[in-house]
Design an enzyme around this catalytic site. Structure first.
Site, PDB file in Angstrom:
ATOM      1  N   CYS A  52      -7.579 -15.374   3.806  1.00  0.00           N
ATOM      2  CA  CYS A  52      -7.477 -13.918   3.783  1.00  0.00           C
ATOM      3  C   CYS A  52      -7.412 -13.411   2.344  1.00  0.00           C
ATOM      4  O   CYS A  52      -7.405 -14.181   1.387  1.00  0.00           O
ATOM      5  CB  CYS A  52      -6.238 -13.465   4.540  1.00  0.00           C
ATOM      6  SG  CYS A  52      -6.250 -13.863   6.309  1.00  0.00           S
ATOM      7  N   HIS A  72      -4.308  -8.240   3.924  1.00  0.00           N
ATOM      8  CA  HIS A  72      -2.932  -8.061   4.384  1.00  0.00           C
ATOM      9  C   HIS A  72      -1.944  -8.119   3.225  1.00  0.00           C
ATOM     10  O   HIS A  72      -2.339  -8.186   2.047  1.00  0.00           O
ATOM     11  CB  HIS A  72      -2.578  -9.095   5.467  1.00  0.00           C
ATOM     12  CG  HIS A  72      -2.620 -10.530   5.014  1.00  0.00           C
ATOM     13  ND1 HIS A  72      -1.733 -11.075   4.111  1.00  0.00           N
ATOM     14  CD2 HIS A  72      -3.451 -11.562   5.362  1.00  0.00           C
ATOM     15  CE1 HIS A  72      -1.982 -12.354   3.926  1.00  0.00           C
ATOM     16  NE2 HIS A  72      -3.048 -12.678   4.666  1.00  0.00           N
TER      17      HIS A  72
END
Length: 328
Positions: free
Chosen positions: A229, A219
């Site tokens: 992430c 992201h």
């Protein structure tokens, strides 16, 4: 056992014959006018055309750990590689590669700086801010902003969209749409802010096993380590999304000194020197690709490494099979 021994001998002969023919063929960089059919998705080795032999080969390939989701380049033409020198590094280098019609992998995006979990990379766990290490599918995109033009399944999210991270929930590690939170550590995909302007799911836990971590995405970065992430600059993330194509079975490979796809042009990781925020469509021509990653020997024969391992396995079985069939 006598039938099994004969079958193994037939397999060895078939594989050796096929591999020998391929090795005898002259190497060329020009695609043939009649391309060799690719192995079916999920098949770790090329088919022989003989159903019984194909079944044996694929079974043995599975036992040897060849092919399969998240472990093979055979069915993929798009690969994002994320590499760092140490497992506890919180930044890494990200490069996107694409396989061309000549079967060669070339960098198309990056290399660029990427942020990892605040505990680096390794075995993923819930409530542990560590990026999963391995090779995984990229299967679902979403974002607070409209679809930038990706071919991936894309969902523009609002305040009723959540990623369920409740380990007791039947929809654990999936996107759900409801007014109230599913509970636990579930994230509201809109209220999480600009980091989810654009995102794509890293399918590291497709079995949705509680405790093996949920909500691992590629992201947009806020220039800080993540909760597990991988995060990159916004314009580059948009470029990644428009490049991704589910028909090309995109994957992401994450690891310490992670090598690029076999035979690819890899640039030396520069995790200590952040790249420009301007998206790069390719490595500059003036830069000579040099890699400190483990060397890989490009193969002009698709599946050659898999066939070699299978052949060695079969050959090692022959003495015991002959001894059994011979009897006292």
């Amino acid at each position: 056992m006598r039938l099994l021994g004969l079958l193994v001998i037939a397999v060895v002969a078939a594989v050796a014959g096929g591999a020998g023919s391929a090795l005898a063929a002259p190497a060329t960089t020009t695609p043939s006018t009649t391309p060799t059919p690719a192995a079916p998705s999920g098949s770790p080795v090329p088919e022989t055309g003989i159903p019984m032999l194909d079944e044996v080969l694929n079974t043995l390939a599975g036992n040897l750990g060849l092919g399969g989701t998240g472990s093979s380049e055979v069915d993929s033409s798009q690969m994002i590689v994320v590499t760092a020198p140490e497992a506890n590094d919180t930044t890494a280098t990200l490069t996107a590669f694409e396989r061309g019609t000549d079967d060669a992998w070339k960098p198309v995006i990056g290399p660029t700086e990427a942020f990892l979990g605040s505990l680096g990379m390794g075995e993923p766990e819930d409530n542990v801010y560590r990026t999963p290490e391995g090779t995984f599918d990229l299967d679902q995109a979403f974002g607070r902003l409209p679809n930038p033009g990706t071919k991936m399944p894309y969902k523009q999210v609002d305040r009723q969209d959540w990623w369920d991270s409740n380990m007791k929930s039947p929809t654990y590690n999936t996107m759900v749409r409801q007014v109230q939170s599913p509970g636990g550590d579930s994230e509201n995909l809109y209220d999480s802010g600009p980091v989810y302007d654009y995102a794509v799911n890293i399918a590291h836990n497709p079995e949705r096993i509680p405790g093996k971590a949920s909500a691992m995405f590629l992201h947009v970065t806020n220039n800080q380590p993540t909760m597990g992430c991988i995060a990159i600059e916004k314009d580059l993330m948009r470029q990644v999304l428009t490049w991704l194509d589910p028909a090309k079975h995109p994957k992401i490979a994450i690891g310490v000194n992670q090598a690029g796809p076999s035979g690819s042009e890899s640039s030396t990781p520069q995790t200590s020197t952040p790249q420009s925020s301007t998206p790069q469509s390719a490595v500059p021509e003036s830069a000579t690709p040099q890699s400190t990653l483990p060397s890989t020997s490009p193969s002009t024969i698709p599946g050659a490494d898999s066939l070699t391992q299978l052949l060695n396995q079969l050959v090692s079985l022959l003495p015991s099979l002959f001894e059994t069939t011979a009897g006292p």
